[in-house]
Design a protein around this motif. Structure first.
Motif, PDB file in Angstrom:
ATOM      1  N   LEU A 260      35.782  35.422 -31.708  1.00 19.62           N
ATOM      2  CA  LEU A 260      36.089  35.867 -30.339  1.00 19.62           C
ATOM      3  C   LEU A 260      37.590  36.084 -30.158  1.00 19.62           C
ATOM      4  O   LEU A 260      38.018  37.074 -29.570  1.00 19.62           O
ATOM      5  N   GLU A 261      38.390  35.155 -30.692  1.00 17.16           N
ATOM      6  CA  GLU A 261      39.849  35.271 -30.570  1.00 17.16           C
ATOM      7  C   GLU A 261      40.373  36.489 -31.324  1.00 17.16           C
ATOM      8  O   GLU A 261      41.181  37.253 -30.796  1.00 17.16           O
ATOM      9  N   SER A 262      39.920  36.683 -32.551  1.00 19.39           N
ATOM     10  CA  SER A 262      40.434  37.795 -33.357  1.00 19.39           C
ATOM     11  C   SER A 262      39.964  39.150 -32.830  1.00 19.39           C
ATOM     12  O   SER A 262      40.563  40.174 -33.129  1.00 19.39           O
ATOM     13  N   SER A 263      38.914  39.140 -32.022  1.00 19.23           N
ATOM     14  CA  SER A 263      38.414  40.386 -31.423  1.00 19.23           C
ATOM     15  C   SER A 263      38.986  40.612 -30.021  1.00 19.23           C
ATOM     16  O   SER A 263      38.617  41.587 -29.367  1.00 19.23           O
ATOM     17  N   ASN A 264      39.834  39.673 -29.560  1.00 16.43           N
ATOM     18  CA  ASN A 264      40.346  39.731 -28.180  1.00 16.43           C
ATOM     19  C   ASN A 264      39.215  39.898 -27.174  1.00 16.43           C
ATOM     20  O   ASN A 264      39.295  40.696 -26.251  1.00 16.43           O
TER      21      ASN A 264
ATOM     22  N   MET B   3      35.839  45.891 -24.356  1.00 20.45           N
ATOM     23  CA  MET B   3      36.015  45.236 -23.066  1.00 20.45           C
ATOM     24  C   MET B   3      36.495  43.803 -23.283  1.00 20.45           C
ATOM     25  O   MET B   3      35.958  43.087 -24.113  1.00 20.45           O
ATOM     26  N   THR B   4      37.501  43.405 -22.547  1.00 18.63           N
ATOM     27  CA  THR B   4      37.979  42.030 -22.631  1.00 18.63           C
ATOM     28  C   THR B   4      37.558  41.285 -21.365  1.00 18.63           C
ATOM     29  O   THR B   4      37.778  41.753 -20.259  1.00 18.63           O
ATOM     30  N   TYR B   5      36.953  40.144 -21.563  1.00 20.93           N
ATOM     31  CA  TYR B   5      36.551  39.302 -20.443  1.00 20.93           C
ATOM     32  C   TYR B   5      37.675  38.324 -20.128  1.00 20.93           C
ATOM     33  O   TYR B   5      38.523  38.050 -20.964  1.00 20.93           O
TER      34      TYR B   5
ATOM     35  N   VAL C  61      19.892  35.828 -19.030  1.00 21.14           N
ATOM     36  CA  VAL C  61      20.193  36.141 -20.426  1.00 21.14           C
ATOM     37  C   VAL C  61      20.251  37.651 -20.644  1.00 21.14           C
ATOM     38  O   VAL C  61      19.315  38.374 -20.341  1.00 21.14           O
ATOM     39  N   VAL C  62      21.383  38.090 -21.173  1.00 25.91           N
ATOM     40  CA  VAL C  62      21.590  39.509 -21.448  1.00 25.91           C
ATOM     41  C   VAL C  62      21.010  39.886 -22.805  1.00 25.91           C
ATOM     42  O   VAL C  62      20.401  40.934 -22.966  1.00 25.91           O
ATOM     43  N   GLN C  63      21.196  38.992 -23.793  1.00 31.42           N
ATOM     44  CA  GLN C  63      20.772  39.336 -25.152  1.00 31.42           C
ATOM     45  C   GLN C  63      20.616  38.090 -26.009  1.00 31.42           C
ATOM     46  O   GLN C  63      21.317  37.100 -25.819  1.00 31.42           O
ATOM     47  N   PHE C  64      19.700  38.161 -26.968  1.00 30.02           N
ATOM     48  CA  PHE C  64      19.515  37.118 -27.976  1.00 30.02           C
ATOM     49  C   PHE C  64      20.257  37.579 -29.226  1.00 30.02           C
ATOM     50  O   PHE C  64      20.008  38.670 -29.730  1.00 30.02           O
ATOM     51  N   ILE C  65      21.167  36.759 -29.722  1.00 31.10           N
ATOM     52  CA  ILE C  65      21.961  37.109 -30.903  1.00 31.10           C
ATOM     53  C   ILE C  65      21.704  36.059 -31.981  1.00 31.10           C
ATOM     54  O   ILE C  65      21.789  34.858 -31.718  1.00 31.10           O
ATOM     55  N   HIS C  66      21.390  36.528 -33.186  1.00 34.21           N
ATOM     56  CA  HIS C  66      21.199  35.599 -34.301  1.00 34.21           C
ATOM     57  C   HIS C  66      22.554  35.165 -34.850  1.00 34.21           C
ATOM     58  O   HIS C  66      23.448  35.982 -35.018  1.00 34.21           O
ATOM     59  N   LYS C  67      22.665  33.858 -35.108  1.00 29.64           N
ATOM     60  CA  LYS C  67      23.881  33.321 -35.728  1.00 29.64           C
ATOM     61  C   LYS C  67      23.993  33.841 -37.141  1.00 29.64           C
ATOM     62  O   LYS C  67      22.977  34.054 -37.784  1.00 29.64           O
ATOM     63  N   PRO C  68      25.182  33.962 -37.651  1.00 28.13           N
ATOM     64  CA  PRO C  68      26.467  33.760 -36.971  1.00 28.13           C
ATOM     65  C   PRO C  68      26.886  35.014 -36.194  1.00 28.13           C
ATOM     66  O   PRO C  68      26.458  36.124 -36.510  1.00 28.13           O
ATOM     67  N   LEU C  69      27.722  34.803 -35.203  1.00 27.26           N
ATOM     68  CA  LEU C  69      28.305  35.918 -34.460  1.00 27.26           C
ATOM     69  C   LEU C  69      29.246  36.674 -35.397  1.00 27.26           C
ATOM     70  O   LEU C  69      29.970  36.066 -36.171  1.00 27.26           O
ATOM     71  N   THR C  70      29.211  37.990 -35.332  1.00 28.12           N
ATOM     72  CA  THR C  70      30.080  38.802 -36.193  1.00 28.12           C
ATOM     73  C   THR C  70      30.893  39.778 -35.344  1.00 28.12           C
ATOM     74  O   THR C  70      30.566  40.025 -34.182  1.00 28.12           O
ATOM     75  N   HIS C  71      31.933  40.327 -35.949  1.00 28.21           N
ATOM     76  CA  HIS C  71      32.740  41.342 -35.257  1.00 28.21           C
ATOM     77  C   HIS C  71      31.872  42.542 -34.893  1.00 28.21           C
ATOM     78  O   HIS C  71      31.998  43.104 -33.810  1.00 28.21           O
TER      79      HIS C  71
END
Length: 125
Positions: A23-27, A1-3, A107-117
């Motif tokens: 985020l950019e590389s994942s569109n 899904m693209t926002y 808040v939808v979700q808690f994500i641990h850094k770093p964000l990954t693909h």
């Protein structure tokens, strides 16, 4: 899904840079706005200069932390606010932080850094 629009809120320049690249590389979104403080983000939301569909919010920031941002976010009124998805993106391992975020209606979700693909792919499913 693209926002359509994504807002990153993190005081760490490197974290913003890395997250933005993923985020950019994942569109993930057509537009990505970055604010290096929660105060700047609140101002941008209030004046309408940023109209995100999704927000990635850091918890640990000076002046106004992620929880304080959520309190301020709750107080402001603008069109489409109820449709914004907020993901907490934090290096915190404190179970109380995770609980406080899951108890927050925005808040939808808690994500641990770093964000990954891989994490982004899981968000879309």
């Amino acid at each position: 899904m693209t926002y359509k629009r994504c807002l990153l809120i993190d005081d760490n320049y490197i974290d913003n840079f890395v997250t933005r690249r993923i985020l950019e590389s994942s569109n993930f979104a057509e537009e990505i706005a970055v604010r290096q403080s929660a105060n700047e983000a609140i101002s941008a939301l209030k004046d309408g200069s940023v109209k995100p569909d999704v927000i990635f919010l850091d918890l640990r920031m000076p002046l106004m932390n992620g929880f304080e941002f959520l309190n301020e976010f709750d107080k402001i009124e603008f069109e489409g606010k109820e449709h914004i998805k907020i993901f907490l993106l934090s290096s915190s391992l404190d179970p109380n932080d995770v609980k406080r975020t899951t108890d927050n209606k925005y808040v939808v979700q808690f994500i641990h850094k770093p964000l990954t693909h891989k994490t982004l792919e899981e968000l879309g499913s």
